[in-house]
Design an enzyme around this catalytic site. Structure first.
Site, PDB file in Angstrom:
ATOM      1  N   ASN A  90       0.900  -1.459  -0.042  1.00 20.16           N
ATOM      2  CA  ASN A  90      -0.202  -0.403   0.081  1.00 20.16           C
ATOM      3  C   ASN A  90       0.563   0.952  -0.178  1.00 20.16           C
ATOM      4  O   ASN A  90       0.108   2.378  -0.425  1.00 20.16           O
ATOM      5  CB  ASN A  90      -1.117  -0.281   1.603  1.00 20.16           C
ATOM      6  N   TYR A 155       3.615   9.219 -10.638  1.00 22.81           N
ATOM      7  CA  TYR A 155       2.596   8.849 -10.558  1.00 22.81           C
ATOM      8  C   TYR A 155       2.324   7.751 -11.163  1.00 22.81           C
ATOM      9  O   TYR A 155       1.772   6.272 -10.917  1.00 22.81           O
ATOM     10  CB  TYR A 155       1.914   9.317  -9.588  1.00 22.81           C
ATOM     11  N   LYS A 159       2.491   3.732 -11.444  1.00 21.02           N
ATOM     12  CA  LYS A 159       0.860   3.105 -10.870  1.00 21.02           C
ATOM     13  C   LYS A 159       0.627   1.465 -12.180  1.00 21.02           C
ATOM     14  O   LYS A 159       0.013   0.739 -11.948  1.00 21.02           O
ATOM     15  CB  LYS A 159      -0.740   3.707 -10.338  1.00 21.02           C
TER      16      LYS A 159
HETATM   17  P1  NAI Z   1      -1.214   8.466   2.539  1.00 25.32           P
HETATM   18  O1  NAI Z   1       0.010   9.538   2.372  1.00 25.32           O
HETATM   19  O2  NAI Z   1      -1.540   8.691   3.764  1.00 25.32           O
HETATM   20  O3  NAI Z   1       0.097   6.690   3.297  1.00 25.32           O
HETATM   21  C1  NAI Z   1       1.105   6.612   2.881  1.00 25.32           C
HETATM   22  C2  NAI Z   1       2.070   5.985   3.356  1.00 25.32           C
HETATM   23  O4  NAI Z   1       2.839   5.582   2.742  1.00 25.32           O
HETATM   24  C3  NAI Z   1       2.506   7.219   4.510  1.00 25.32           C
HETATM   25  O5  NAI Z   1       1.947   6.472   6.077  1.00 25.32           O
HETATM   26  C4  NAI Z   1       4.028   7.025   4.787  1.00 25.32           C
HETATM   27  O6  NAI Z   1       4.465   6.861   5.357  1.00 25.32           O
HETATM   28  C5  NAI Z   1       4.142   5.411   3.993  1.00 25.32           C
HETATM   29  N1  NAI Z   1       5.651   5.632   3.565  1.00 25.32           N
HETATM   30  C6  NAI Z   1       5.643   6.258   1.453  1.00 25.32           C
HETATM   31  N2  NAI Z   1       6.330   6.114   1.440  1.00 25.32           N
HETATM   32  C7  NAI Z   1       7.152   5.343   2.134  1.00 25.32           C
HETATM   33  C8  NAI Z   1       8.600   4.751   1.634  1.00 25.32           C
HETATM   34  N3  NAI Z   1       9.476   4.605   1.090  1.00 25.32           N
HETATM   35  N4  NAI Z   1       8.930   3.755   3.234  1.00 25.32           N
HETATM   36  C9  NAI Z   1       7.528   3.577   4.522  1.00 25.32           C
HETATM   37  N5  NAI Z   1       6.817   4.191   4.085  1.00 25.32           N
HETATM   38  C10 NAI Z   1       6.386   4.865   2.953  1.00 25.32           C
HETATM   39  O7  NAI Z   1      -1.855   7.936   1.262  1.00 25.32           O
HETATM   40  P2  NAI Z   1      -3.303   7.054   0.736  1.00 25.32           P
HETATM   41  O8  NAI Z   1      -3.868   8.137   0.820  1.00 25.32           O
HETATM   42  O9  NAI Z   1      -3.781   5.958   2.414  1.00 25.32           O
HETATM   43  O10 NAI Z   1      -2.631   5.967   0.014  1.00 25.32           O
HETATM   44  C11 NAI Z   1      -2.403   4.476   0.126  1.00 25.32           C
HETATM   45  C12 NAI Z   1      -2.163   3.804  -1.342  1.00 25.32           C
HETATM   46  O11 NAI Z   1      -3.200   4.386  -2.345  1.00 25.32           O
HETATM   47  C13 NAI Z   1      -0.598   4.844  -2.009  1.00 25.32           C
HETATM   48  O12 NAI Z   1      -0.400   3.290  -2.665  1.00 25.32           O
HETATM   49  C14 NAI Z   1      -1.692   5.649  -3.129  1.00 25.32           C
HETATM   50  O13 NAI Z   1      -1.000   5.506  -3.576  1.00 25.32           O
HETATM   51  C15 NAI Z   1      -2.853   4.965  -3.694  1.00 25.32           C
HETATM   52  N6  NAI Z   1      -3.725   5.598  -3.684  1.00 25.32           N
HETATM   53  C16 NAI Z   1      -4.598   6.623  -2.677  1.00 25.32           C
HETATM   54  C17 NAI Z   1      -5.563   7.367  -3.381  1.00 25.32           C
HETATM   55  C18 NAI Z   1      -6.366   8.626  -2.978  1.00 25.32           C
HETATM   56  O14 NAI Z   1      -7.481   8.976  -3.665  1.00 25.32           O
HETATM   57  N7  NAI Z   1      -5.999   8.636  -1.686  1.00 25.32           N
HETATM   58  C19 NAI Z   1      -6.038   6.493  -5.132  1.00 25.32           C
HETATM   59  C20 NAI Z   1      -5.273   6.317  -6.183  1.00 25.32           C
HETATM   60  C21 NAI Z   1      -4.819   5.232  -5.139  1.00 25.32           C
END
Ligand code: NAI
Length: 252
Positions: A90, A155, A159
């Protein structure tokens, strides 16, 4: 939780599970008696997640782009808690910039987190799943791989790669008992989407106007799909990219 074969509690590993969608998945897994290990970067957010989720959750602070340290991490996790039944890839980062403003370094940074780290951790976890002859991997994709979205070139590339990797992993690993699927979230209310949408009302309007259900999704909507794909209820499903998007991907 050491998996000694005596108990039936499944073990899940969720990357980036301390916030947003990943945290909602962790919450849903714990609620369904799945021992859940969260790997993320931010110790304060991890502690908060642990406090909220309690004894069925363990947290590990780790930067997933430290690729060379991942094999040791996964070995340590498995000897401490048991072999992993469900892996949710995720963790992800986004960057909104005009096409010509994106540097080589920007592009690489996104790909390293969103693609290479998914490959590296999956490879290490799959080794244990092959030994057991079973497992479920869930990759988190995006609408960016379903249609063109401006200003998110890296991005989008990342994806689209996730969708391709999901299919390639599914055909190679399913004969070994490991199902591999992806969830393509639509626009879900989290910090990441707030950054992309709150300062851009035109973009937000566009998102909502092509979402037939007419509102942003909630992280729990993705969590429900992840629980399904992680469980035996989906035992004949592999290689799919499941949009959970309020109809956004087919909206006019
Ligand atoms: P978010 O930013 O709240 O969560 C992402 C998490 O990944 C964070 O806790 C961050 O610390 C962690 N992270 C990032 N890089 C890291 C690394 N190198 N090592 C360890 N941890 C790392 O974002 P969200 O929105 O919850 O996104 C989660 C997933 O869902 C992502 O893959 C995002 O691309 C995908 N997504 C989100 C959408 C949305 O509308 N929020 C839509 C489509 C996909």
């Amino acid at each position: 939780m050491k998996d000694d074969g005596q108990h039936k509690q499944r073990i899940a590993l969720i990357t980036g599970g301390a916030s947003g969608i990943g945290f909602a998945i962790a919450k849903e897994f714990v609620r369904n008696n799945i021992f859940t290990i969260i790997i993320s970067r931010d110790p304060a957010k991890l502690q908060k997640a642990k406090d909220e989720l309690g004894a069925s959750c363990e947290v590990i602070s780790f930067d997933l782009t430290k690729f060379e340290r991942v094999p040791e991490l996964i070995e340590r996790v498995q000897s401490q808690f048991g072999s992993i039944d469900i892996l949710v890839n995720n963790a992800g980062i986004n960057m909104k910039k005009d096409f010509c403003e994106v540097s080589n370094e920007d592009f690489q940074t996104i790909l390293q987190t969103n693609v290479t780290s998914v490959f590296v951790i999956s490879r290490e976890v799959v080794k244990g799943m092959i030994e057991k002859g079973r497992g479920s991997i869930i990759n988190i994709s995006s609408m960016a791989a379903q249609y063109g979205i401006p200003k998110v070139i890296a991005y989008t590339a990342s994806k689209a790669a996730i969708d391709g990797m999901t299919k390639a992993m599914a055909v190679e690993l399913s004969p070994k008992g490991i199902r591999v699927n992806a969830i393509a979230p639509g626009f879900i209310a989290t910090d990441m989407s707030a950054k992309a949408l709150n300062s851009d009302s035109e973009r937000k309007h566009k998102v909502l106007s092509r979402t037939p259900l007419g509102y942003l999704g909630d992280p729990s909507d993705i969590a429900a799909a992840a629980l399904f794909l992680g469980s035996d209820s989906s035992k004949y499903i592999t290689g799919v990219i499941l949009p959970v998007d309020g109809g956004n991907s087919i909206g006019f």
